[in-house]
Design an enzyme around this catalytic site. Structure first.
Site, PDB file in Angstrom:
ATOM      1  N   CYS A 102       0.793  -1.216   0.000  1.00  0.00           N
ATOM      2  CA  CYS A 102       0.000   0.000   0.000  1.00  0.00           C
ATOM      3  C   CYS A 102       0.836   1.283   0.000  1.00  0.00           C
ATOM      4  CB  CYS A 102      -0.965  -0.035   1.178  1.00  0.00           C
ATOM      5  SG  CYS A 102      -2.435   0.948   0.867  1.00  0.00           S
ATOM      6  N   ARG A 139     -13.072   5.863  -0.502  1.00  0.00           N
ATOM      7  CA  ARG A 139     -11.811   5.121  -0.475  1.00  0.00           C
ATOM      8  C   ARG A 139     -12.047   3.702  -0.999  1.00  0.00           C
ATOM      9  NH1 ARG A 139      -7.753   7.202   2.577  1.00  0.00           N
ATOM     10  NH2 ARG A 139      -6.826   5.183   3.090  1.00  0.00           N
ATOM     11  N   HIS A 200      -3.394  -5.693   2.347  1.00  0.00           N
ATOM     12  CA  HIS A 200      -3.027  -5.669   3.772  1.00  0.00           C
ATOM     13  C   HIS A 200      -3.696  -6.885   4.412  1.00  0.00           C
ATOM     14  CE1 HIS A 200      -1.546  -1.538   4.502  1.00  0.00           C
ATOM     15  NE2 HIS A 200      -2.473  -1.086   3.716  1.00  0.00           N
TER      16      HIS A 200
HETATM   17  N1  GLN Z   1      -2.170   6.814   2.483  1.00  0.00           N
HETATM   18  C1  GLN Z   1      -2.282   6.030   1.312  1.00  0.00           C
HETATM   19  C2  GLN Z   1      -3.682   6.070   0.710  1.00  0.00           C
HETATM   20  O1  GLN Z   1      -4.568   6.429   1.306  1.00  0.00           O
HETATM   21  C3  GLN Z   1      -1.906   4.590   1.630  1.00  0.00           C
HETATM   22  C4  GLN Z   1      -2.854   3.942   2.583  1.00  0.00           C
HETATM   23  C5  GLN Z   1      -2.316   2.640   3.161  1.00  0.00           C
HETATM   24  O2  GLN Z   1      -1.127   2.367   3.221  1.00  0.00           O
HETATM   25  N2  GLN Z   1      -3.215   1.780   3.644  1.00  0.00           N
HETATM   26  O3  GLN Z   1      -3.857   5.687  -0.380  1.00  0.00           O
END
Ligand code: GLN
Length: 307
Positions: A102, A139, A200
């Site tokens: 990520c 998101r 993740h």
């Molecule tokens: N901050 C980054 C995003 O929002 C990565 C998020 C993460 O590592 N889970 O895309």
């Protein structure tokens, strides 16, 4: 009679930014790698490398970088350029296995444009870039399953950034979930033995085949193809090998044939590490596929990996 090297088989993993980039159980990936090595008599030493620490590639056999929120990524992006960039590139170009999850994945591409604030310049390992569509756009959150090497990988994703691949090769194709950008069904990216992914969860506990693949790449790279080291028995593609008289679990087979040397990663999926009882891991994997409505994939996994 092959000399017994099991006691000295040792790998060193560099955990980049353990304090800044560690979301959704990313540290579980390290625990899984260590445990799966341990069960084969291989010691996995883990060294944390924070902001301000230099990276001397010769000291490591594999690297891991986790995910993080935008505010944690900014100092990391800076440090990647000022402290670790050259060492990291040298390791990557020398085929060291690297897993980037990520936020860490985003910073190995060209840039990450967060919802607020200036672009974060990445290392450009992956020919790809990431843009956050802004707080008003949903998101990419939830369970995810992808097709990797005719098998499945499962995990959990939560990212605002959407990654677009240029010439970079995807790690896999999305079966369910968002992946890189919720548009083109690609997930992650691969460059040499560097793997970027949005999975993740953490990723490796539920995907033992991918964990072993990373360990095998590190062993092959460190102990080499063709250079006999103790219980590393050259398997020259004809399938002939012999097992040492000591405990079978530590036998490791390295395919040194021409075919293996030039071929796609699929070859490395031949059993190099002694199999472990992964029934719990595969049941968890299958239950995630089932939860995503991927019933035939779940059945395949259960039939193939659990008795
Ligand atoms: N901050 C980054 C995003 O929002 C990565 C998020 C993460 O590592 N889970 O895309």
């Amino acid at each position: 009679m092959a000399q017994d090297y099991t006691q000295s088989l040792q790998l060193t993993l560099g955990h980049l930014y353990p304090d800044q980039l560690n979301l959704y159980g990313d540290r579980g990936n390290i625990l899984t790698l260590r445990r799966r090595c341990q069960l084969r008599g291989i010691e996995l030493r883990v060294v944390g490398l924070g902001v301000g620490d230099a990276l001397a590639p010769d000291e490591y056999d594999m690297l891991f970088i986790g995910g993080g929120q935008d505010k944690e990524q900014a100092p990391v992006a800076q440090d990647l350029h000022t402290m670790k960039g050259i060492g990291l590139w040298a390791a990557i170009e020398d085929d060291m296995p690297v897993l980037a999850v990520c936020g860490g994945y985003q910073l190995l591409a060209h840039y990450y444009r967060p919802a607020d604030g200036p672009d974060m310049r990445g290392l450009g390992v992956f020919d790809a870039w990431t843009e956050h569509k802004g707080a008003h756009v949903a998101r990419c959150i939830g369970d995810i399953a992808i097709r990797w090497n005719n098998m499945t990988l499962v995990g959990f994703e939560n990212h605002g950034g959407r990654t677009y691949l240029g010439t970079a090769k995807p790690l896999g194709i999305v079966l369910k979930g968002n992946g890189n950008n919720a548009e083109d069904r690609t997930e992650g990216a691969i460059y040499r033995n560097t793997f970027g992914t949005y999975l993740h969860g953490s990723l490796l506990p539920k995907n033992p085949h991918f964990a072993d693949y990373l360990i095998e790449l590190a062993l092959q790279r460190k102990y080499g193809q063709g250079s006999p080291v103790g219980n590393i028995v050259a398997l020259n593609g004809t399938g002939t090998h012999h097992t040492s008289s000591s405990n079978h679990a530590t036998n490791i087979y390295v395919d040194t044939s021409e075919r293996a040397a030039g071929s796609t990663p699929a070859v490395a999926l031949r059993p190099l590490l002694s199999p472990l009882d992964d029934s719990l891991e595969w049941e968890t994997h299958a239950s995630m596929l089932e939860r995503l409505g991927l019933y035939s994939e779940a059945t395949t996994v259960l039939q193939k990996h659990t008795s």
